[in-house]
Scaffold this active site. Sequence first.
Site, PDB file in Angstrom:
ATOM      1  N   HIS A  20       0.910  -1.025   0.111  1.00 39.90           N
ATOM      2  CA  HIS A  20      -0.120  -0.564  -0.455  1.00 39.90           C
ATOM      3  C   HIS A  20       0.965   1.434   0.014  1.00 39.90           C
ATOM      4  O   HIS A  20       1.183   1.783   1.090  1.00 39.90           O
ATOM      5  CB  HIS A  20      -1.235   0.453   1.163  1.00 39.90           C
ATOM      6  CG  HIS A  20      -1.624   0.597   1.505  1.00 39.90           C
ATOM      7  ND1 HIS A  20      -3.570   1.440   0.891  1.00 39.90           N
ATOM      8  CD2 HIS A  20      -2.367   2.453   1.103  1.00 39.90           C
ATOM      9  CE1 HIS A  20      -4.177   2.041   1.216  1.00 39.90           C
ATOM     10  NE2 HIS A  20      -3.072   3.111   0.833  1.00 39.90           N
ATOM     11  N   HIS A  22       0.940   5.090  -2.370  1.00 39.38           N
ATOM     12  CA  HIS A  22       0.479   5.396  -2.809  1.00 39.38           C
ATOM     13  C   HIS A  22       2.088   6.488  -4.758  1.00 39.38           C
ATOM     14  O   HIS A  22       2.770   6.878  -3.826  1.00 39.38           O
ATOM     15  CB  HIS A  22       0.352   6.868  -3.205  1.00 39.38           C
ATOM     16  CG  HIS A  22      -1.115   6.736  -2.399  1.00 39.38           C
ATOM     17  ND1 HIS A  22      -2.476   6.722  -2.949  1.00 39.38           N
ATOM     18  CD2 HIS A  22      -1.859   6.068  -1.455  1.00 39.38           C
ATOM     19  CE1 HIS A  22      -3.515   5.855  -2.057  1.00 39.38           C
ATOM     20  NE2 HIS A  22      -2.808   5.470  -1.349  1.00 39.38           N
ATOM     21  N   ASP A  24       1.618   8.765  -5.873  1.00 37.36           N
ATOM     22  CA  ASP A  24       2.398  10.062  -6.473  1.00 37.36           C
ATOM     23  C   ASP A  24       2.532  10.939  -4.777  1.00 37.36           C
ATOM     24  O   ASP A  24       2.047  12.735  -4.584  1.00 37.36           O
ATOM     25  CB  ASP A  24       0.587  11.178  -6.756  1.00 37.36           C
ATOM     26  CG  ASP A  24      -0.399  10.499  -6.427  1.00 37.36           C
ATOM     27  OD1 ASP A  24      -0.452   9.167  -6.018  1.00 37.36           O
ATOM     28  OD2 ASP A  24      -1.477  10.578  -6.801  1.00 37.36           O
ATOM     29  N   HIS A 218      -9.676   1.284   0.332  1.00 41.13           N
ATOM     30  CA  HIS A 218      -9.988   2.291   1.063  1.00 41.13           C
ATOM     31  C   HIS A 218     -11.341   2.956   2.043  1.00 41.13           C
ATOM     32  O   HIS A 218     -11.173   4.103   2.038  1.00 41.13           O
ATOM     33  CB  HIS A 218      -8.984   3.790   0.616  1.00 41.13           C
ATOM     34  CG  HIS A 218      -7.830   3.864   0.580  1.00 41.13           C
ATOM     35  ND1 HIS A 218      -7.415   3.713  -0.654  1.00 41.13           N
ATOM     36  CD2 HIS A 218      -6.903   4.386   1.147  1.00 41.13           C
ATOM     37  CE1 HIS A 218      -5.908   3.708  -0.897  1.00 41.13           C
ATOM     38  NE2 HIS A 218      -5.320   4.913   0.213  1.00 41.13           N
ATOM     39  N   GLU A 221     -15.390  -0.359   5.684  1.00 37.60           N
ATOM     40  CA  GLU A 221     -17.515  -0.327   5.640  1.00 37.60           C
ATOM     41  C   GLU A 221     -17.484  -1.286   4.445  1.00 37.60           C
ATOM     42  O   GLU A 221     -18.903  -1.647   4.014  1.00 37.60           O
ATOM     43  CB  GLU A 221     -18.060   0.588   5.775  1.00 37.60           C
ATOM     44  CG  GLU A 221     -17.003   1.558   6.932  1.00 37.60           C
ATOM     45  CD  GLU A 221     -15.947   2.490   6.382  1.00 37.60           C
ATOM     46  OE1 GLU A 221     -15.235   2.082   6.533  1.00 37.60           O
ATOM     47  OE2 GLU A 221     -16.198   3.553   5.648  1.00 37.60           O
ATOM     48  N   HIS A 233      -5.977   0.057   5.390  1.00 38.10           N
ATOM     49  CA  HIS A 233      -6.147   0.274   6.613  1.00 38.10           C
ATOM     50  C   HIS A 233      -6.994   0.340   7.383  1.00 38.10           C
ATOM     51  O   HIS A 233      -6.469  -1.527   7.915  1.00 38.10           O
ATOM     52  CB  HIS A 233      -6.422   2.252   6.936  1.00 38.10           C
ATOM     53  CG  HIS A 233      -5.458   3.265   5.568  1.00 38.10           C
ATOM     54  ND1 HIS A 233      -4.251   2.981   6.384  1.00 38.10           N
ATOM     55  CD2 HIS A 233      -5.761   3.641   4.519  1.00 38.10           C
ATOM     56  CE1 HIS A 233      -3.423   4.147   5.555  1.00 38.10           C
ATOM     57  NE2 HIS A 233      -4.658   3.900   4.511  1.00 38.10           N
ATOM     58  N   ASP A 291       2.322   4.045   2.831  1.00 38.83           N
ATOM     59  CA  ASP A 291       1.315   4.986   2.076  1.00 38.83           C
ATOM     60  C   ASP A 291       1.479   6.455   0.815  1.00 38.83           C
ATOM     61  O   ASP A 291       1.777   6.343  -0.249  1.00 38.83           O
ATOM     62  CB  ASP A 291       0.064   5.434   2.959  1.00 38.83           C
ATOM     63  CG  ASP A 291      -1.362   5.924   3.200  1.00 38.83           C
ATOM     64  OD1 ASP A 291      -1.592   5.383   1.423  1.00 38.83           O
ATOM     65  OD2 ASP A 291      -2.369   6.025   3.536  1.00 38.83           O
ATOM     66  N   ASP A 292       2.065   7.206   2.108  1.00 37.05           N
ATOM     67  CA  ASP A 292       2.255   8.317   1.401  1.00 37.05           C
ATOM     68  C   ASP A 292       3.698   8.793   1.599  1.00 37.05           C
ATOM     69  O   ASP A 292       4.276   9.614   2.842  1.00 37.05           O
ATOM     70  CB  ASP A 292       1.870   9.845   1.332  1.00 37.05           C
ATOM     71  CG  ASP A 292       0.029   8.901   0.472  1.00 37.05           C
ATOM     72  OD1 ASP A 292      -0.001   8.979  -0.392  1.00 37.05           O
ATOM     73  OD2 ASP A 292      -0.638   8.495   1.710  1.00 37.05           O
TER      74      ASP A 292
END
Length: 355
Positions: A20, A22, A24, A218, A221, A233, A291-292
Amino acid sequence: MALILLFSIICLSHPQIELHVHLDGAIRVQTILDVARRRGISLPADTVEEMTQIIIVQKPASLTEFLGKFAEYMHVVAGDREAIKRIAYEFVEDKAKEGVIYVEVRYSPHFLANTQVDPIPWNQEEGDISPDEVVHLVNEGLKEGERAFNIKARSILCCMRHKPNWSMEVVELCKKYHQEGVVAIDLAGDESLNSEACPGHRKAYEEAVRCGIHRTVHAGEAVEVLKAERVGHGYRTLEDQGLYKKLLAQNMHFEVCPISSKLTGACDPDFTKHPVITFRKDKANYSLNTDDPLIFNSTLHLDYCTAQKYMGFTEEEFKRVNINSAQSCFLPDKEKKDLLNKLYEAYGMVQSTAF
Ligand SMILES: *[C@@H]1O[C@H](CO)[C@@H](O)[C@H](O)[C@H]1NC(C)=O
Ligand SMILES: *[C@@H]1O[C@H](CO)[C@@H](O)[C@H](O)[C@H]1NC(C)=O
Ligand SMILES: *[C@@H]1O[C@H](CO)[C@@H](O)[C@H](O)[C@H]1NC(C)=O
Ligand SMILES: [Zn+2]
């Protein structure tokens, strides 16, 4: 000195898998400066140090604030062929240096395009780079990176929550570039929008199921309605014990991002109360990811160290995490098996071979 050395050795468990991250959110600041200069785009800073200060989130922010950070630099790389290919190539180099041997990197093709996208993002002028060409360019950059740095990189294309209109195009791109390294679809963006059940997203995920395209999302639910195989997550599923138990029972894979979860305000900033501690106790299926890293000024190493220092992770658990990551990755079975064997070997877990 000796202690510091020891510490850095312990929290590194080479080789690693990352599922996981990104594209960008993992660009080099130097590259943003270089491309801006070449294109004659003015930025609020012209040194790496100053530009880093502007881009990074240093203390817990809201997800909306965090997403605003992308506007500091996305207009620089979007709509530029050389830049798009370069960030993909450099990403592979950076991951190889971190000790990652297999990575799945995700991005929204629409966010890097400047034509055939409505609206054209980041206030760009209309140009001639479509979402389709973006995927082609990223594939090329990743492939060249794989050859140069001897690791494996695959990609995941992101639908954006606020753009249900883009989602069918995203799944079509997943299908078109399936043989060129695109392994899955994702749904990203501002979770406060609560739009994962939009018909646009739902139809795209149904099409993904129909065509054998892997799925992550992401949003815990939305795992069931979108038939996701992994969840980005997923910390909040703990608040719904019924759902959490069900996900545990089906071995759902949680893509955990420790530093990100603190800085985006997704979790209690006190790492000693992080949901991944419960995941570990429950022997859940999860990975550790950045993640980032651009926006958190972080590395995978830093996430592992955080897990070790504040969450009681041990070398053994790091091995288990990476084995679960490999088992939950979106490679075809044969490649997955090869990847697992590489890990078993590196971790000294090779069973006697049958002759
Ligand atoms: C970013 O991280 C590096 C390495 O940990 C550190 O040296 C640097 O000061 C950080 N930059 C900012 C702006 O916090
Ligand atoms: C996109 O969505 C809007 C409603 O939000 C709709 O009016 C429009 O026709 C859609 N465009 C496409 C290309 O599907
Ligand atoms: C994690 O998921 C993968 C793929 O679904 C599966 O092969 C693996 O056994 C799971 N691990 C655990 C600990 O449930
Ligand atoms: Zn993410």
